[in-house]
Design a protein around this motif. Structure first.
Motif, short mmCIF file in Angstrom:
data_model
loop_
_atom_site.label_atom_id
_atom_site.label_comp_id
_atom_site.label_asym_id
_atom_site.label_seq_id
_atom_site.Cartn_x
_atom_site.Cartn_y
_atom_site.Cartn_z
N GLY A 162 45.28 24.77 21.42
CA GLY A 162 44.75 25.84 20.39
C GLY A 162 44.21 24.96 19.14
N LEU A 163 44.72 23.95 18.62
CA LEU A 163 44.69 23.23 17.70
C LEU A 163 43.35 22.44 17.67
CD1 LEU A 163 47.11 21.10 15.55
CD2 LEU A 163 44.74 20.83 15.49
N VAL A 164 43.10 21.95 18.74
CA VAL A 164 41.94 21.09 19.35
C VAL A 164 40.72 22.14 19.51
CG1 VAL A 164 40.78 19.98 21.31
CG2 VAL A 164 43.14 19.19 20.53
N ASN A 165 40.78 23.33 19.79
CA ASN A 165 39.81 24.18 20.22
C ASN A 165 39.23 24.76 18.80
OD1 ASN A 165 38.21 25.53 22.13
ND2 ASN A 165 39.07 27.50 21.95
N ALA A 166 40.22 25.02 17.90
CA ALA A 166 40.15 25.53 16.50
C ALA A 166 39.13 24.35 15.87
CB ALA A 166 41.20 25.84 15.64
N VAL A 167 39.53 23.13 15.90
CA VAL A 167 38.85 22.27 15.15
C VAL A 167 37.30 22.06 15.89
CG1 VAL A 167 38.45 19.69 15.10
CG2 VAL A 167 40.82 20.72 14.66
N GLY A 168 37.27 22.35 17.39
CA GLY A 168 35.83 22.34 17.84
C GLY A 168 35.01 23.54 17.35
N LEU A 169 35.68 24.44 17.32
CA LEU A 169 34.85 25.64 17.07
C LEU A 169 34.61 25.86 15.63
CD1 LEU A 169 36.91 28.57 18.62
CD2 LEU A 169 34.56 28.02 19.24
N LEU A 170 35.41 25.27 14.63
CA LEU A 170 34.83 25.16 13.37
C LEU A 170 34.02 23.98 13.02
CD1 LEU A 170 38.43 26.36 11.60
CD2 LEU A 170 36.19 27.54 11.88
N GLY A 171 34.06 22.97 13.87
CA GLY A 171 33.25 21.87 13.65
C GLY A 171 32.08 21.48 14.19
N PHE A 172 32.09 20.55 15.01
CA PHE A 172 30.65 20.11 15.58
C PHE A 172 30.28 21.15 16.55
CE2 PHE A 172 28.27 17.16 18.45
CZ PHE A 172 27.64 16.47 17.51
N LYS A 173 28.96 21.48 16.28
CA LYS A 173 28.24 22.84 16.98
C LYS A 173 28.89 23.86 17.31
CE LYS A 173 24.70 19.41 18.88
NZ LYS A 173 24.00 19.35 20.25
N HIS A 174 30.03 23.99 16.73
CA HIS A 174 30.85 25.18 16.67
C HIS A 174 31.20 25.57 18.42
CE1 HIS A 174 30.39 26.13 12.55
NE2 HIS A 174 28.97 26.10 12.67
#
Length: 221
Positions: A21-33
């Motif tokens: 969940g932590l990794v996915n949140a960073v992905g969604l909020l960060g690089f290309k969402h």
């Protein structure tokens, strides 16, 4: 039914889902969402991208999918079985996941898509080595199957069948871990940007060490 669910499975499932969940949140909020821990959305984007004739975009989504599969393949090669079992060398895979996440953090801070590929490989690796326990599906990087299983169990209960409370507990722990990880990930991304991925990397390290100590303790008895 799961009648004797070891605590290490419950604790591990919660912590692994928190990591995802932590990794996915960073992905969604960060690089290309971009969602990282699961591939449903990525596969859809790959499919719709076929109409846009954007070769670089197609390669990007395809490599995310391939990275996830390669991560899962690493687990499959080293574990040789999808069933959770105390004594297997999960620690080595957790160390590898840690390395992937550290690499992902580094590349994403440089604005490189290689970070997404490494993060996807880390999630594929994790989702494969935590696969099943006593007939219960233990998928820790996405919740679609978890919500489906819980719904099926509730429907069966309404029909008069026995309700497996231990299995339900396991599913609820995975759900709560993933949601908690998303909350922590969003907060940490606001503070640290892509360095936030070092947090799940550190959790992998602690989990690997804890599992090694616990496994040796149990096997020595």
């Amino acid at each position: 039914m799961i009648t004797k669910l070891p605590r290490w499975v419950e604790y591990g499932a919660f912590i692994l889902s928190l990591i995802a969940g932590l990794v996915n949140a960073v992905g969604l909020l960060g690089f290309k969402h971009q969602a990282i821990s699961h591939l449903s959305g990525t596969a859809t984007l790959l499919g719709t991208g076929l109409l846009n004739n954007n070769f670089s975009e197609l390669i990007y989504f395809l490599l995310i999918i391939v990275s996830f599969i390669l991560g899962a393949a690493m687990s499959g090669y080293f574990l040789r079985s999808g069933a959770l079992k105390l004594g297997r060398n999960y620690s080595a895979l957790l160390y590898l996941e840690m390395v992937f996440l550290i690499g992902a953090s580094y590349f994403l801070m440089q604005g490189s898509a290689n970070g997404i590929y490494l993060a996807s490989a880390a999630c594929g690796l994790q989702n494969a080595f935590a696969s099943t326990y006593s007939g219960a599906i233990v998928r820790t990087t996405h919740l679609t199957g978890i919500f489906t299983d819980l719904g099926l169990m509730l429907g069966a209960k309404l029909r008069g069948q026995a309700f497996d409370e231990r299995k339900a507990l396991l599913l609820l722990l995975i759900m709560s871990g993933f949601i908690a990880g998303g909350t922590i990930g969003a907060y940490c991304y606001a503070l640290f940007k892509f360095q936030a991925l070092l947090i799940p990397a550190g959790i992998c390290l602690l989990l690997a060490i804890s599992y090694s100590i616990y496994s040796r303790k149990i096997n020595s008895k």
